[in-house]
Write a protein that holds these residues in place. Structure first.
Motif, mmCIF file in Angstrom:
data_model
loop_
_atom_site.group_PDB
_atom_site.id
_atom_site.type_symbol
_atom_site.label_atom_id
_atom_site.label_comp_id
_atom_site.label_asym_id
_atom_site.label_seq_id
_atom_site.Cartn_x
_atom_site.Cartn_y
_atom_site.Cartn_z
ATOM 1 N N SER A 134 -8.613 -5.069 -4.870
ATOM 2 C CA SER A 134 -8.558 -5.122 -3.418
ATOM 3 C C SER A 134 -7.113 -4.848 -3.024
ATOM 4 O O SER A 134 -6.170 -5.142 -3.765
ATOM 5 N N LEU A 135 -6.938 -4.278 -1.836
ATOM 6 C CA LEU A 135 -5.620 -3.833 -1.398
ATOM 7 C C LEU A 135 -5.225 -4.512 -0.091
ATOM 8 O O LEU A 135 -5.981 -4.492 0.885
ATOM 9 N N ILE A 138 -11.673 3.828 -2.001
ATOM 10 C CA ILE A 138 -11.784 2.935 -0.840
ATOM 11 C C ILE A 138 -13.032 3.286 -0.040
ATOM 12 O O ILE A 138 -13.789 2.412 0.399
ATOM 13 N N LEU A 161 -6.682 1.783 7.263
ATOM 14 C CA LEU A 161 -5.335 2.326 7.077
ATOM 15 C C LEU A 161 -4.914 3.013 8.368
ATOM 16 O O LEU A 161 -5.205 4.185 8.592
ATOM 17 N N VAL A 171 -3.091 -4.359 3.082
ATOM 18 C CA VAL A 171 -2.353 -3.405 3.912
ATOM 19 C C VAL A 171 -1.633 -4.208 4.997
ATOM 20 O O VAL A 171 -2.244 -4.674 5.955
ATOM 21 N N VAL A 203 -10.219 -3.308 1.313
ATOM 22 C CA VAL A 203 -8.965 -3.379 2.067
ATOM 23 C C VAL A 203 -8.924 -4.656 2.902
ATOM 24 O O VAL A 203 -9.897 -4.996 3.581
ATOM 25 N N CYS A 205 0.813 -1.216 0.000
ATOM 26 C CA CYS A 205 0.000 0.000 0.000
ATOM 27 C C CYS A 205 0.846 1.265 0.000
ATOM 28 O O CYS A 205 0.480 2.272 0.608
#
Length: 425
Positions: free
Chosen positions: A223-224, A306, A278, A226, A313, A204
């Protein structure tokens, strides 16, 4: 007898003849004497160092493993990439960006600038010259830099191969079982080939965030992952670059005060990022950068995606399966592809035989800027300060001034030029 031997050791002709004779141990190499410094790498760092040296009338030879300058920017960056900082903080020494360039130049514009920079200073690297070994010869007092076919000899060596020479590719349990493509961002160009596909982006940082945004623009479902805490800041505050504002504030206030201000304004502009998954580190963004070299993410639109659910996430990956990913929180989701935005590392320890200036662990100078640019026996580093192109410019100027002082004060440098040493020149 001792007096004669002492004179031999300090005689440049004796030193070079000794080097020439010892190269017979490498029958496939021919030896080339370089009167000025040898620079490894023709990216922004190598070009900046060579231009600054030329400004002091010191010639240099640039060795580049690729077939062009700035190969990272040419071949291993995505299409939508722009400079994340204003152009005045990214220009190389002695030549600003064109006035008609936007505040944040595109990848293509930056490459045009670098080509113009090389042409303006008449920089002509030796391409397809991969350095496989470089070490200081204590007997002669020179650096010996070997490519696959040639050995170059010089009093000075400037390492400018950069912090991003090799991809960092993590391994996960079940990685070989995943049926879809797994690629590093160095191979990613655009989201066009991922249209209507579910893509997991691991990492990220600025690249991971921007790749997710790019995938959204091509109707993908990104999709991320983290994996760690991070700072996300707006790219601009009050119509001013956040970076420029930070630089100005640091002239008047200590780092911790500036960090508090940046986080306060960021919360007003982009909200509480922890609600998006985050979480911020304990250290402020500037303090974290100073201590660990970790760059804050400058948001260019990803947070909005997001927030509205276009980008999901997830926490760290536990393991992969045929077409699914299990995360450490127990969730299991299906994905068509995985993109690794996991960064790069230095490759200096693989070819440079020196443990004084560079760390064998991460391939970066052991000392931080402003001290990390100079080593022993004529060894220098440009582009490893984790301060971006601005740090590169500072180091290039320092290195050039230091070498120029030796070049102009040491008669041997001028004496050796044009002399028949028994080594190709």
């Amino acid at each position: 007898m001792e007096e004669v031997e002492f004179k031999k050791v300090h005689d440049p002709f004796f030193q070079l003849n000794m080097l020439s004779s010892t190269t017979t141990n490498y029958p496939h190499h021919h030896c080339v004497w370089v009167s000025g410094p040898i620079i490894v790498g023709a990216g922004p760092s190598g070009l900046a160092a060579a231009a600054c040296l030329k400004n002091h009338s010191v010639p240099a030879m640039i060795l580049e493993q690729a077939n062009c300058i700035a190969s990272l920017w040419h071949f291993r960056t995505y299409d939508r990439l722009r400079l994340h900082l204003p152009k005045q903080f990214c220009q190389l020494p002695l030549m600003p960006f064109p006035v008609d360039f936007p505040t944040y130049p595109t990848k293509q514009q930056f490459l045009f600038y670098l080509e113009s920079y090389a042409k303006n200073f008449d920089l002509n690297p030796v391409f397809n010259a991969t350095v496989v070994n470089a070490e200081f010869d204590g007997r002669s007092g020179f650096w010996r830099v070997k490519t696959k076919v040639t050995e170059y000899v010089s009093r000075w060596l400037i390492v400018a191969s950069g912090e991003n020479a090799a991809e960092v590719v993590p391994t996960f349990e079940g990685m070989n079982e995943f049926s879809g493509p797994i690629l590093h961002t160095s191979s990613y160009k655009s989201g066009e080939c991922f249209e209507h596909k579910s893509v997991l982006v691991v990492g990220c940082g600025n690249s991971g965030m921007e790749v997710c945004l790019d995938l959204c623009n091509f109707n993908s479902f990104p999709s991320l992952v983290v994996r760690d805490s991070l700072h996300v800041l707006p790219q601009e505050m009050f119509g001013i670059s956040t970076f420029a504002l930070s630089i100005w504030l640091l002239k008047w206030f200590p780092v911790r005060i500036v960090d508090r201000f940046l986080l306060f304004v960021s919360r007003i502009i982009i909200g509480d990022t922890s609600r998006l998954g985050l979480h911020r580190p304990k250290h402020g963004p500037l303090e974290l950068k100073s201590i660990y070299g970790k760059t804050p993410v400058l948001d260019v639109g990803t947070l909005a995606k997001i927030r509205n659910g276009d980008i999901k996430v997830y926490p760290k990956i536990k393991k992969l399966a045929c077409n699914s990913v299990e995360f450490v929180d127990g969730r299991i989701e299906n994905f068509d592809a995985i993109i690794l935005a996991t960064g790069y590392r230095s490759n200096v320890p693989t070819w440079l035989k020196d443990t004084n200036l560079f760390s064998e662990k991460d391939g970066l100078p052991k000392k931080k800027l402003p001290e990390g640019w100079k080593g022993d026996q004529g060894l220098y580093a440009v582009g490893f300060s984790k301060r971006g192109l601005l740090g590169t410019s500072v180091e290039a100027i320092c290195v050039a001034e230091d070498i120029a002082s030796q070049w102009n004060s040491d008669g041997r440098c001028e004496f050796l030029q044009g002399q028949n040493t028994g080594i190709d020149s």
